[in-house]
Design a protein around this motif. Structure first.
Motif, PDB file in Angstrom:
ATOM      1  N   UNK A 170      10.998  15.198   0.951  1.00 18.94           N
ATOM      2  CA  UNK A 170       9.951  14.519   0.358  1.00 18.94           C
ATOM      3  C   UNK A 170      10.114  13.019  -0.101  1.00 18.94           C
ATOM      4  N   UNK A 171       9.285  11.882   0.319  1.00 17.76           N
ATOM      5  CA  UNK A 171       9.626  10.728   0.014  1.00 17.76           C
ATOM      6  C   UNK A 171       8.681  10.029  -0.735  1.00 17.76           C
ATOM      7  N   UNK A 172       9.126   8.957  -1.683  1.00 15.29           N
ATOM      8  CA  UNK A 172       8.226   7.952  -2.238  1.00 15.29           C
ATOM      9  C   UNK A 172       8.882   6.806  -2.592  1.00 15.29           C
ATOM     10  N   UNK A 173       8.203   5.914  -3.345  1.00  9.15           N
ATOM     11  CA  UNK A 173       8.833   4.886  -3.851  1.00  9.15           C
ATOM     12  C   UNK A 173       8.282   3.578  -2.773  1.00  9.15           C
ATOM     13  N   UNK A 174       8.459   2.140  -3.338  1.00  8.57           N
ATOM     14  CA  UNK A 174       7.930   1.133  -2.651  1.00  8.57           C
ATOM     15  C   UNK A 174       8.341   0.943  -1.182  1.00  8.57           C
ATOM     16  N   UNK A 175       9.497   1.270  -0.831  1.00  9.68           N
ATOM     17  CA  UNK A 175       9.709   1.179   0.597  1.00  9.68           C
ATOM     18  C   UNK A 175       9.023   2.108   1.691  1.00  9.68           C
ATOM     19  N   UNK A 176       8.684   3.361   1.016  1.00 11.77           N
ATOM     20  CA  UNK A 176       7.926   4.397   1.730  1.00 11.77           C
ATOM     21  C   UNK A 176       6.366   3.904   1.582  1.00 11.77           C
ATOM     22  N   UNK A 177       5.998   3.579   0.415  1.00 10.73           N
ATOM     23  CA  UNK A 177       4.489   3.070   0.500  1.00 10.73           C
ATOM     24  C   UNK A 177       4.243   1.821   1.429  1.00 10.73           C
ATOM     25  N   UNK A 396       1.003   0.596  -6.128  1.00  8.94           N
ATOM     26  CA  UNK A 396       1.195   2.107  -5.965  1.00  8.94           C
ATOM     27  C   UNK A 396      -0.108   2.282  -5.707  1.00  8.94           C
ATOM     28  N   UNK A 397      -1.100   1.961  -6.475  1.00  7.36           N
ATOM     29  CA  UNK A 397      -2.868   2.123  -6.206  1.00  7.36           C
ATOM     30  C   UNK A 397      -3.225   2.129  -4.809  1.00  7.36           C
ATOM     31  N   UNK A 398      -2.726   1.135  -4.237  1.00 13.44           N
ATOM     32  CA  UNK A 398      -3.184   0.517  -2.900  1.00 13.44           C
ATOM     33  C   UNK A 398      -2.437   1.474  -1.727  1.00 13.44           C
ATOM     34  N   UNK A 399      -0.941   1.658  -1.857  1.00 11.27           N
ATOM     35  CA  UNK A 399      -0.294   2.388  -0.842  1.00 11.27           C
ATOM     36  C   UNK A 399      -0.193   3.728  -0.952  1.00 11.27           C
ATOM     37  N   UNK A 400      -0.331   4.182  -2.433  1.00  8.62           N
ATOM     38  CA  UNK A 400       0.015   5.887  -2.641  1.00  8.62           C
ATOM     39  C   UNK A 400      -1.184   6.660  -3.116  1.00  8.62           C
ATOM     40  N   UNK A 401      -2.391   6.084  -2.677  1.00  4.93           N
ATOM     41  CA  UNK A 401      -3.609   6.660  -3.239  1.00  4.93           C
ATOM     42  C   UNK A 401      -3.817   8.360  -2.737  1.00  4.93           C
ATOM     43  N   UNK A 402      -4.460   8.912  -3.255  1.00  3.11           N
ATOM     44  CA  UNK A 402      -5.091  10.312  -3.206  1.00  3.11           C
ATOM     45  C   UNK A 402      -5.475  10.331  -1.602  1.00  3.11           C
ATOM     46  N   UNK A 403      -4.770  11.416  -1.190  1.00  3.20           N
ATOM     47  CA  UNK A 403      -5.066  11.643   0.392  1.00  3.20           C
ATOM     48  C   UNK A 403      -3.892  11.195   1.155  1.00  3.20           C
ATOM     49  N   UNK A 404      -2.854  10.547   0.875  1.00  2.00           N
ATOM     50  CA  UNK A 404      -1.818   9.841   1.510  1.00  2.00           C
ATOM     51  C   UNK A 404      -0.929  10.879   1.533  1.00  2.00           C
ATOM     52  N   UNK A 405       0.192  11.059   2.600  1.00  2.00           N
ATOM     53  CA  UNK A 405       1.307  11.772   2.484  1.00  2.00           C
ATOM     54  C   UNK A 405       2.088  11.407   1.396  1.00  2.00           C
ATOM     55  N   UNK A 406       2.367   9.878   1.328  1.00  3.92           N
ATOM     56  CA  UNK A 406       3.117   9.561   0.160  1.00  3.92           C
ATOM     57  C   UNK A 406       2.821   9.921  -1.024  1.00  3.92           C
ATOM     58  N   UNK A 407       1.412  10.157  -1.632  1.00  8.10           N
ATOM     59  CA  UNK A 407       0.792  10.672  -2.804  1.00  8.10           C
ATOM     60  C   UNK A 407       1.207  12.291  -2.826  1.00  8.10           C
ATOM     61  N   UNK A 410       4.928  12.368  -3.603  1.00 10.36           N
ATOM     62  CA  UNK A 410       5.406  11.901  -4.980  1.00 10.36           C
ATOM     63  C   UNK A 410       4.656  13.000  -5.976  1.00 10.36           C
ATOM     64  N   UNK A 411       3.591  13.689  -5.948  1.00 15.36           N
ATOM     65  CA  UNK A 411       3.124  14.595  -6.933  1.00 15.36           C
ATOM     66  C   UNK A 411       4.364  15.839  -6.794  1.00 15.36           C
ATOM     67  N   UNK A 412       4.814  16.300  -5.622  1.00 13.98           N
ATOM     68  CA  UNK A 412       5.628  17.282  -5.459  1.00 13.98           C
ATOM     69  C   UNK A 412       6.791  17.087  -6.203  1.00 13.98           C
ATOM     70  N   UNK A 413       7.556  15.772  -6.069  1.00 15.32           N
ATOM     71  CA  UNK A 413       8.795  15.214  -6.702  1.00 15.32           C
ATOM     72  C   UNK A 413       8.750  15.253  -8.306  1.00 15.32           C
ATOM     73  N   UNK A 414       7.430  14.721  -8.452  1.00 12.95           N
ATOM     74  CA  UNK A 414       7.056  14.669 -10.095  1.00 12.95           C
ATOM     75  C   UNK A 414       6.936  15.887 -10.635  1.00 12.95           C
ATOM     76  N   UNK A 415       6.587  16.804 -10.020  1.00 13.51           N
ATOM     77  CA  UNK A 415       6.169  18.416 -10.575  1.00 13.51           C
ATOM     78  C   UNK A 415       7.550  19.078 -10.624  1.00 13.51           C
ATOM     79  N   UNK A 416       8.518  18.485 -10.055  1.00 14.10           N
ATOM     80  CA  UNK A 416       9.924  19.317 -10.269  1.00 14.10           C
ATOM     81  C   UNK A 416      10.726  18.436 -11.328  1.00 14.10           C
ATOM     82  N   UNK A 417      10.820  17.284 -10.781  1.00 13.42           N
ATOM     83  CA  UNK A 417      11.866  16.265 -11.587  1.00 13.42           C
ATOM     84  C   UNK A 417      11.113  15.232 -12.559  1.00 13.42           C
TER      85      UNK A 417
END
Length: 740
Positions: A170-177, A396-407, A410-417
């Motif tokens: 699962x990937x997140x962060x500026x480069x991924x966005x 982050x609001x632009x590139x990782x908005x709801x409905x994107x795979x990045x979002x 990110x929710x999956x990673x934040x849910x655990x760590x």
């Protein structure tokens, strides 16, 4: 000796357009070919921080860090269903990928004082710290790349990492966005363009009287769009937002001009004039309206270029250039295309498929006072509500908005760590003791997840010289030191802003000068400050610019004020709806759409006002209003529906939050502008008829004087240095008389 007569410059231009059509066609063909060649070289930027002024603290710090350390791209990856040992192997494999600089994990943290394997002995592992990196059979790692977030090398490295971890990652962060933005833009804009063209063609088929006409309109707009997109290469690069919305908006906004010209030509043709004479008169009659509408739109877009947050400059220049190119294409190329396709237009003629209700004008006239009173009554609370919206500002609001795979990731990673927001502290490298004290104080803050610096990573008594250069150069450049601070917040939130300010205060306590805090949160804070200041200025400037253009077009101070009132009320309604719906708005879209809605839909008000002035010269005010509604509503509906569908196409097809939100505002704003212009403007023209009629009378008297003066000169056969023979200018003279 032959008599010689003076020819107006406008007639010379019209004669050139009609008589030199082949040369004009060749010119446009060459320009289109060059533009198609140049288009692949237009670079697209996905990093909003590039548009911050260099005077802001975060941008100054970023420029300094790029000089001292570079500004590598970053990403965060979680690998699921792995043991601690497997996670270590994954980390080693990821570190070997071309483009990856460093992978930060449990074995490189400040709590493990020796560089050793995490699985060799519990002596080196503290369970509470491992929980930040390995938990529930999942490992999370922070990756630093050699190149920047938007670099193709970073994108290729992410592709390789995704292949390595497969479905476990699962990937997140500026480069991924940024990578997600790039891929989404390339994929979605193709489908959006196809849908918009289909929708526009459908609307034109329903509202025109020949099957070929929609193809002609789309071809003219397509040529203008290709030229605009190709000439963007001279800007160096354009923003992802400009690349995505400019072609759609150019088509939707500029389609009016070709429709105006075609309608004027059809009127003259129906009166029995031959095609060339009909197109001469059509150019003369429609040029003033087309140019007035175009200039008002261009001025509205150019207001965006004043923004200190320079994405406005980027978007404003491209949109204004697109409208200007569209004007030239319609006025110079389209006449030739109309003449060339006349036979086919006649062969494909059909009845109008949609007709207005018979009682439309009567109904609008009846409700004029009620509608005007209700609109003004609602405008006041909407004006207040539009400034009370909740806004988002950052990348982050632009590139990782709801409905994107990045979002989702990110929710999956934040849910655990939990959340992890990286900030970078840049300080002078003048005291190891102060750096260690600062690192320790920052590490004690309750919301700080971890602090990584060279001084708090080195075991006590171990000299810096024995540490591998790959590690030391990450934190010390010789002049400056860098400290990585991870806080438990999103990149953009009230808590993140508060913690960022507190960290700045602590850093400045140790280093009052030449210290900087860099990261998504400080950048977003600066974007918020700059763009909020931009809004009031740009909004007023765009309004003033449109009014000034209208003043010159109508030679009146009253008419420009009357025609912008319905548009401004429509903007108030459009921008207040999110507040009443409890929705967050992306502020960048909010400020841009305010200008776009004004610039794009003021054409409707200008068109209706022109019709009223024309009819009022020979009809009483009630009949003039009725005729104006009948004449103006069809082209206004055509244009407004096209713009609305174009906006809603962006809304429904784009997973990029900023583009989707902008599309929603444009689509809804176009519909509101149609309603306000069609219902409110006739009421305002009716109420203020007396001063308007006096204005018309004065203009008519002035025109009559000019006509008599010209007629007198023609009778005298005055000679002009720049002349043409009588027998070669009969049609030009006839056109001159028609105009006057």
């Amino acid at each position: 000796m032959k008599n010689r007569i003076k020819i107006k410059p406008s007639d010379l231009v019209i004669n050139f357009i009609v008589n030199r059509s082949k040369y004009i066609e060749i010119f446009f063909a060459v320009v289109v070919a060059i533009s198609m060649f140049l288009y692949p070289f237009v670079k697209v930027n996905y990093d909003l921080t590039k548009y911050l002024p260099d005077t802001t603290a975060s941008k100054a710090g970023l420029n300094l860090m790029e000089k001292e350390f570079g500004y590598p791209g970053t990403a965060r990856i979680m690998i699921k269903n792995v043991s601690l040992y497997q996670a270590k192997l994954y980390k080693q494999e990821i570190e070997s990928v071309d483009g990856v600089d460093t992978v930060f994990w449990a074995d490189t943290t400040d709590d493990i004082k020796k560089y050793t394997d995490v699985y060799t002995s519990d002596t080196f592992i503290k369970a509470e710290n491992i929980q930040d990196y390995y938990k529930d059979n999942c490992a999370v790692m922070d990756i630093s790349f050699i190149a920047g977030d938007s670099d193709t090398r970073t994108s290729k490295a992410l592709d390789k990492i995704q292949k390595i971890v497969g479905d476990k990652g699962s990937f997140t962060g500026p480069a991924v966005q940024n990578k997600s933005l790039n891929e989404s833009l390339n994929r979605e804009m193709k489908s959006a363009t196809v849908i918009v063209v289909g929708v526009v063609a459908s609307v034109l088929i329903l509202t025109t009287t020949a099957w070929l006409e929609p193809l002609l309109f789309l071809l003219v707009m397509g040529i203008a769009i290709v030229i605009n997109m190709g000439t963007n290469v001279f800007l160096g690069e354009i923003s992802f937002m400009t690349a995505s919305v400019a072609p759609v908006l150019q088509m939707a906004v500029a389609m009016d001009y070709s429709i105006f010209l075609m309608h004027a030509f059809s009127r003259e043709k129906d009166e029995g004039k031959d095609p060339k004479e009909a197109i001469r008169i059509a150019i003369r009659q429609s040029a003033s309206s087309v140019i007035a509408c175009g200039m008002a739109t261009i001025i509205g877009f150019l207001a965006l270029t004043i923004m200190k947050f320079s994405i406005g400059y980027d978007l404003g220049i491209v949109l204004a250039k697109g409208i200007f190119i569209s004007l030239l294409t319609v006025l110079f190329l389209m006449p030739s295309m109309i003449i060339r396709s006349q036979n086919m237009i006649q062969k494909t003629a059909h009845r109008k498929l949609i007709k207005l209700p018979k009682n439309l004008a009567k109904g609008i006239f009846k409700v004029k006072y009620v509608a005007l009173g209700l609109a003004i009554f609602l405008a006041v609370p909407c004006f207040i509500a539009k400034d009370m919206n909740s806004f988002l500002f950052g990348n982050s609001a632009v590139g990782a908005g709801e409905g994107t795979q990045v979002y989702k990731d990110e929710q999956e990673i934040d849910g655990i760590f939990g959340r992890s927001n990286m900030l970078m502290v840049l300080i002078p490298d003048d005291s190891n003791i102060k750096e260690k004290q600062l690192s320790d104080e920052l590490g004690k803050l309750s919301y700080v997840k971890k602090v990584t610096s060279l001084e708090n990573t080195l075991p006590e008594g171990i000299p810096e010289s024995i540490i591998p250069n790959q590690i030391t150069t990450q934190f010390h450049s010789g002049k400056y030191a860098r400290i990585l601070v991870y806080i438990r917040t999103r990149e953009e939130s009230a808590a993140a802003f508060r913690y960022s300010d507190e960290i700045k205060g602590i850093v400045q306590k140790y280093y009052p000068q030449h210290s900087f805090l860099i990261g998504a949160t400080p950048f977003t804070q600066d974007i918020k400050t700059i763009i909020t200041r931009d809004y009031t200025f740009v909004d007023k400037l765009s309004l003033l610019g449109v009014v000034v253009v209208a003043v010159f077009a109508f030679r009146s101070m009253l008419l420009p004020i009357l025609l912008v009132i319905p548009i401004e009320i429509a903007i108030f309604f459009n921008m207040a709806i999110p507040y009443f719906m409890g929705e967050n708005m992306i502020f960048m879209g909010y400020i841009i759409v305010s200008c776009i809605q004004l610039a794009a839909t003021v054409d409707y008000a200008i068109l209706m006002t022109n019709y009223y002035l024309e009819y009022r010269m020979r009809l009483d005010r009630k009949q003039a209003i009725m005729e104006t509604i009948w004449a103006a509503v069809p082209p206004i509906m055509n244009s407004g529906i096209i713009l609305s569908f174009a906006g809603y196409t962006l809304y429904f097809t784009s997973s990029i939050a900023a583009i989707g939100a902008m599309g929603h505002l444009i689509g809804r704003g176009a519909l509101l502008s149609i309603a306000m212009v069609v219902i409110l403007l006739p009421a305002l023209l009716y109420i203020f008829d007396s001063p308007i009629y006096r204005h018309i009378s004065r203009r008519k008297q002035l025109k009559d004087k000019i006509k008599k003066k010209i007629a007198g000169k023609l009778q005298l056969g005055e000679v002009c240095p720049k002349t043409i023979d009588d027998d070669k200018s009969a049609k030009s003279l006839e056109g001159l008389k028609d105009e006057n």
